[in-house]
Design a protein around this motif. Structure first.
Motif, PDB file in Angstrom:
ATOM      1  N   SER A 117       0.677  -1.209   0.007  1.00  0.00           N
ATOM      2  CA  SER A 117       0.066   0.149   0.043  1.00  0.00           C
ATOM      3  C   SER A 117       0.863   1.312  -0.099  1.00  0.00           C
ATOM      4  O   SER A 117       0.442   2.059  -0.548  1.00  0.00           O
ATOM      5  CB  SER A 117      -0.950  -0.028   1.235  1.00  0.00           C
ATOM      6  OG  SER A 117      -1.820  -1.176   1.198  1.00  0.00           O
ATOM      7  N   PHE A 118       2.025   1.242   0.592  1.00  0.00           N
ATOM      8  CA  PHE A 118       2.925   2.486   0.861  1.00  0.00           C
ATOM      9  C   PHE A 118       3.828   2.511  -0.395  1.00  0.00           C
ATOM     10  O   PHE A 118       4.487   3.455  -0.525  1.00  0.00           O
ATOM     11  CB  PHE A 118       3.433   2.646   2.110  1.00  0.00           C
ATOM     12  CG  PHE A 118       2.660   3.118   3.385  1.00  0.00           C
ATOM     13  CD1 PHE A 118       2.743   4.340   3.608  1.00  0.00           C
ATOM     14  CD2 PHE A 118       2.068   2.149   3.943  1.00  0.00           C
ATOM     15  CE1 PHE A 118       2.044   4.872   4.693  1.00  0.00           C
ATOM     16  CE2 PHE A 118       1.042   2.568   4.811  1.00  0.00           C
ATOM     17  CZ  PHE A 118       1.133   3.938   5.330  1.00  0.00           C
ATOM     18  N   GLY A 119       4.022   1.442  -1.342  1.00  0.00           N
ATOM     19  CA  GLY A 119       4.923   1.582  -2.208  1.00  0.00           C
ATOM     20  C   GLY A 119       6.066   1.422  -1.893  1.00  0.00           C
ATOM     21  O   GLY A 119       7.239   1.894  -2.633  1.00  0.00           O
ATOM     22  N   VAL A 120       6.710   0.630  -0.657  1.00  0.00           N
ATOM     23  CA  VAL A 120       8.157   0.541  -0.301  1.00  0.00           C
ATOM     24  C   VAL A 120       8.722  -0.599  -1.370  1.00  0.00           C
ATOM     25  O   VAL A 120       8.495  -1.612  -1.363  1.00  0.00           O
ATOM     26  CB  VAL A 120       7.996  -0.194   1.223  1.00  0.00           C
ATOM     27  CG1 VAL A 120       9.334  -0.141   1.632  1.00  0.00           C
ATOM     28  CG2 VAL A 120       7.137   0.826   2.079  1.00  0.00           C
ATOM     29  N   PRO A 121       9.901  -0.028  -1.771  1.00  0.00           N
ATOM     30  CA  PRO A 121      10.696  -1.014  -2.673  1.00  0.00           C
ATOM     31  C   PRO A 121      11.423  -2.180  -1.860  1.00  0.00           C
ATOM     32  O   PRO A 121      11.550  -1.971  -0.745  1.00  0.00           O
ATOM     33  CB  PRO A 121      11.815  -0.132  -3.042  1.00  0.00           C
ATOM     34  CG  PRO A 121      11.487   1.342  -2.978  1.00  0.00           C
ATOM     35  CD  PRO A 121      10.297   1.445  -1.434  1.00  0.00           C
ATOM     36  N   PRO A 122      11.242  -3.391  -2.349  1.00  0.00           N
ATOM     37  CA  PRO A 122      11.719  -4.734  -1.478  1.00  0.00           C
ATOM     38  C   PRO A 122      12.662  -4.472  -0.979  1.00  0.00           C
ATOM     39  O   PRO A 122      12.995  -5.078   0.046  1.00  0.00           O
ATOM     40  CB  PRO A 122      11.435  -5.701  -2.910  1.00  0.00           C
ATOM     41  CG  PRO A 122      10.469  -5.195  -3.562  1.00  0.00           C
ATOM     42  CD  PRO A 122      10.583  -3.705  -3.903  1.00  0.00           C
ATOM     43  N   LYS A 123      13.625  -3.975  -1.463  1.00  0.00           N
ATOM     44  CA  LYS A 123      15.176  -3.849  -0.907  1.00  0.00           C
ATOM     45  C   LYS A 123      15.066  -3.019   0.615  1.00  0.00           C
ATOM     46  O   LYS A 123      16.169  -3.228   1.125  1.00  0.00           O
ATOM     47  CB  LYS A 123      16.199  -3.185  -2.007  1.00  0.00           C
ATOM     48  CG  LYS A 123      15.786  -1.614  -2.030  1.00  0.00           C
ATOM     49  CD  LYS A 123      16.946  -1.071  -3.103  1.00  0.00           C
ATOM     50  CE  LYS A 123      16.605   0.225  -3.348  1.00  0.00           C
ATOM     51  NZ  LYS A 123      17.843   0.762  -4.547  1.00  0.00           N
ATOM     52  N   ASP A 174      -5.387   2.422   3.478  1.00  0.00           N
ATOM     53  CA  ASP A 174      -5.345   3.850   2.677  1.00  0.00           C
ATOM     54  C   ASP A 174      -4.245   4.400   3.472  1.00  0.00           C
ATOM     55  O   ASP A 174      -4.332   5.037   4.581  1.00  0.00           O
ATOM     56  CB  ASP A 174      -6.586   4.421   2.977  1.00  0.00           C
ATOM     57  CG  ASP A 174      -6.681   5.863   2.210  1.00  0.00           C
ATOM     58  OD1 ASP A 174      -5.604   6.091   1.767  1.00  0.00           O
ATOM     59  OD2 ASP A 174      -7.614   6.449   2.249  1.00  0.00           O
ATOM     60  N   PRO A 175      -3.020   4.520   2.775  1.00  0.00           N
ATOM     61  CA  PRO A 175      -2.001   5.276   3.284  1.00  0.00           C
ATOM     62  C   PRO A 175      -1.979   6.647   3.614  1.00  0.00           C
ATOM     63  O   PRO A 175      -1.595   7.142   4.827  1.00  0.00           O
ATOM     64  CB  PRO A 175      -0.934   5.176   1.875  1.00  0.00           C
ATOM     65  CG  PRO A 175      -1.151   3.980   1.440  1.00  0.00           C
ATOM     66  CD  PRO A 175      -2.769   3.916   1.465  1.00  0.00           C
ATOM     67  N   LYS A 176      -2.651   7.473   3.145  1.00  0.00           N
ATOM     68  CA  LYS A 176      -3.107   8.753   3.518  1.00  0.00           C
ATOM     69  C   LYS A 176      -4.079   8.943   4.528  1.00  0.00           C
ATOM     70  O   LYS A 176      -3.850   9.836   5.446  1.00  0.00           O
ATOM     71  CB  LYS A 176      -3.753   9.455   2.238  1.00  0.00           C
ATOM     72  CG  LYS A 176      -2.834   9.778   1.020  1.00  0.00           C
ATOM     73  CD  LYS A 176      -3.474  10.478   0.009  1.00  0.00           C
ATOM     74  CE  LYS A 176      -2.306  10.819  -1.188  1.00  0.00           C
ATOM     75  NZ  LYS A 176      -3.094  11.381  -2.429  1.00  0.00           N
ATOM     76  N   ASN A 177      -5.008   8.023   4.656  1.00  0.00           N
ATOM     77  CA  ASN A 177      -5.840   8.160   5.657  1.00  0.00           C
ATOM     78  C   ASN A 177      -5.815   7.282   6.960  1.00  0.00           C
ATOM     79  O   ASN A 177      -6.402   7.108   7.996  1.00  0.00           O
ATOM     80  CB  ASN A 177      -7.431   8.189   5.325  1.00  0.00           C
ATOM     81  CG  ASN A 177      -7.742   9.285   4.056  1.00  0.00           C
ATOM     82  OD1 ASN A 177      -7.458  10.364   4.523  1.00  0.00           O
ATOM     83  ND2 ASN A 177      -8.307   8.914   3.169  1.00  0.00           N
ATOM     84  N   HIS A 178      -4.677   6.567   7.088  1.00  0.00           N
ATOM     85  CA  HIS A 178      -4.364   5.709   8.211  1.00  0.00           C
ATOM     86  C   HIS A 178      -4.228   6.677   9.374  1.00  0.00           C
ATOM     87  O   HIS A 178      -3.426   7.486   9.373  1.00  0.00           O
ATOM     88  CB  HIS A 178      -3.121   4.916   7.923  1.00  0.00           C
ATOM     89  CG  HIS A 178      -3.021   3.704   8.735  1.00  0.00           C
ATOM     90  ND1 HIS A 178      -2.340   3.919  10.258  1.00  0.00           N
ATOM     91  CD2 HIS A 178      -3.152   2.254   8.530  1.00  0.00           C
ATOM     92  CE1 HIS A 178      -2.370   2.813  10.869  1.00  0.00           C
ATOM     93  NE2 HIS A 178      -2.732   1.738   9.904  1.00  0.00           N
ATOM     94  N   LYS A 179      -4.701   6.106  10.532  1.00  0.00           N
ATOM     95  CA  LYS A 179      -4.801   7.047  11.934  1.00  0.00           C
ATOM     96  C   LYS A 179      -3.268   7.250  12.145  1.00  0.00           C
ATOM     97  O   LYS A 179      -3.108   8.261  12.819  1.00  0.00           O
ATOM     98  CB  LYS A 179      -5.470   6.172  12.891  1.00  0.00           C
ATOM     99  CG  LYS A 179      -4.895   4.768  13.075  1.00  0.00           C
ATOM    100  CD  LYS A 179      -5.843   4.200  14.329  1.00  0.00           C
ATOM    101  CE  LYS A 179      -7.020   3.504  13.596  1.00  0.00           C
ATOM    102  NZ  LYS A 179      -7.915   3.068  14.601  1.00  0.00           N
ATOM    103  N   VAL A 180      -2.433   6.497  12.014  1.00  0.00           N
ATOM    104  CA  VAL A 180      -0.902   6.645  12.360  1.00  0.00           C
ATOM    105  C   VAL A 180      -0.429   7.507  11.299  1.00  0.00           C
ATOM    106  O   VAL A 180       0.296   8.629  11.993  1.00  0.00           O
ATOM    107  CB  VAL A 180       0.012   5.225  12.461  1.00  0.00           C
ATOM    108  CG1 VAL A 180       1.165   5.560  12.530  1.00  0.00           C
ATOM    109  CG2 VAL A 180      -0.644   4.284  13.379  1.00  0.00           C
TER     110      VAL A 180
END
Length: 349
Positions: free
Chosen positions: A129-135, A195-201
């Motif tokens: 969801s956050f598009g983190v590169p696997p590396k 939802d990355p933008k609306n996550h409570k954290v």
């Protein structure tokens, strides 16, 4: 008491050393962890966990520095061990205690390791969801484990203190686990979304910190024009820590159903957490194949919660830690085998 502290801090020193080696020696540069590398590291962590079982099996009495039968009886009573001691034979009673202690540790380890699999489902979703590169997965997970260890330490010893003062809280834990298991079963087919933008954290962190709009290598922080920012990778780390906190609410009471000795709860919990990172890389590409695992974990929580609620009756019937271990392994084995024998049908678009 001195022996307990030596045993405990020796364990912590070992954990710190292993994490330092992992971060320093095996992770000098960011890379995508291969299946082979994950399999090797998983084997290493499982071997360490089983090695600790052997230590407890033969030297478990050193944990509480048990010197005589009265002390053994007091430790057994305080931690509610389900064993029958032999007053006329201290040596035989000590063997019974060590065997049960090691078995409690192993059962707790299996329970926590199994429940960690559900955590992997969510971690995959978070990274995607956050598009983190696997590396960068490895770096986030290792620092996530460091935070998880600190949180589990607080949870476990707080829980142990509550149980020692208010034994009735075991029934509260039991009801909660049964409820969680039933809820997990009812929601087993629901697709989880983040939802990355609306996550409570994310919303909380964005309110108090400046967030850089893009990843900056593997950095958690970034300074630009004299201003310090947290990066999206640090937000991912915060979300994973928050997720682990939620999972700890389920998993820690579950292990207290197996053993009331806080040290054994902590040891089994931490070894399972340490193996979680390598297990993530081992299962990340095949976790979807085990679609009945959530059903198995739901029944696992219901069984553990039921055991907590009926522990007095079960003990009277001769139900032991070994029986719990057999049932837990049976539930997990059935869910895995069922997933392989009856694969989920892919729906064509």
């Amino acid at each position: 008491m001195a022996n307990e502290l030596v045993f405990f801090f020796g364990f912590l020193l070992f954990i710190i050393l292993m994490l330092a080696i992992d971060l320093g020696l095996f992770n000098k540069k960011d890379h995508e962890v291969s299946f082979k590398e994950a399999a090797i590291m998983s084997s290493v962590w499982v071997a360490f966990a089983l090695g600790f079982y052997i230590i407890l099996r033969f030297w478990g009495d050193k944990l509480h520095d048990i010197q005589d039968f009265d002390h053994l009886q007091e430790v057994t009573r305080r931690h509610l061990h389900n064993i029958k001691l032999l007053p006329e034979n201290f040596a035989a009673s000590l063997e019974i205690y060590k065997k049960n202690l090691a078995l409690e540790y192993l059962t707790g380890y299996v329970v926590e390791y199994a429940l960690s699999v559900d955590n992997i489902f969510v971690m995959v979703l978070i990274f995607t969801s956050f598009g983190v590169p696997p590396k960068f997965y490895h770096r986030v997970l290792v620092w996530g484990i460091v935070g998880a260890i600190l949180l589990r330490f607080l949870f476990i010893f707080l829980g142990a203190s509550l149980i020692n003062r208010f034994e009735w809280i075991l029934y509260v834990f039991g009801v909660f686990l049964v409820y969680t298991g039933i809820t997990m079963y009812l929601n087993r087919n629901e697709e989880e979304e983040i939802d990355p933008k609306n996550h409570k954290v994310v919303r909380f962190a964005s309110r108090y910190f400046s967030v850089y709009p893009e990843f900056v290598g593997h950095n958690f922080f970034h300074r630009e024009n004299g201003k310090k920012f947290i990066t999206p990778l640090f937000l991912v780390l915060l979300v994973i820590e928050f997720t682990d906190l939620i999972f700890a609410v389920d998993s820690i009471p579950a292990i207290f159903a197996v053993t009331k000795d806080p040290y054994i709860v902590f040891f089994s919990n931490i070894f399972a957490i340490l193996g979680l990172r390598s297990m993530f890389f081992l299962l990340v590409n095949i976790i979807h194949k085990f679609h009945y695992l959530k059903v198995g974990l739901a029944f696992l929580l219901i069984f553990i919660g039921g055991k907590m609620l009926g522990h007095h009756w079960l003990e009277a019937w001769g139900f032991t830690t070994a029986h719990s271990l057999y049932i837990i392994i049976g539930i997990l084995a059935i869910s895995v085998i069922a997933s392989l024998l009856f694969p989920r049908k892919e729906h064509n678009a």
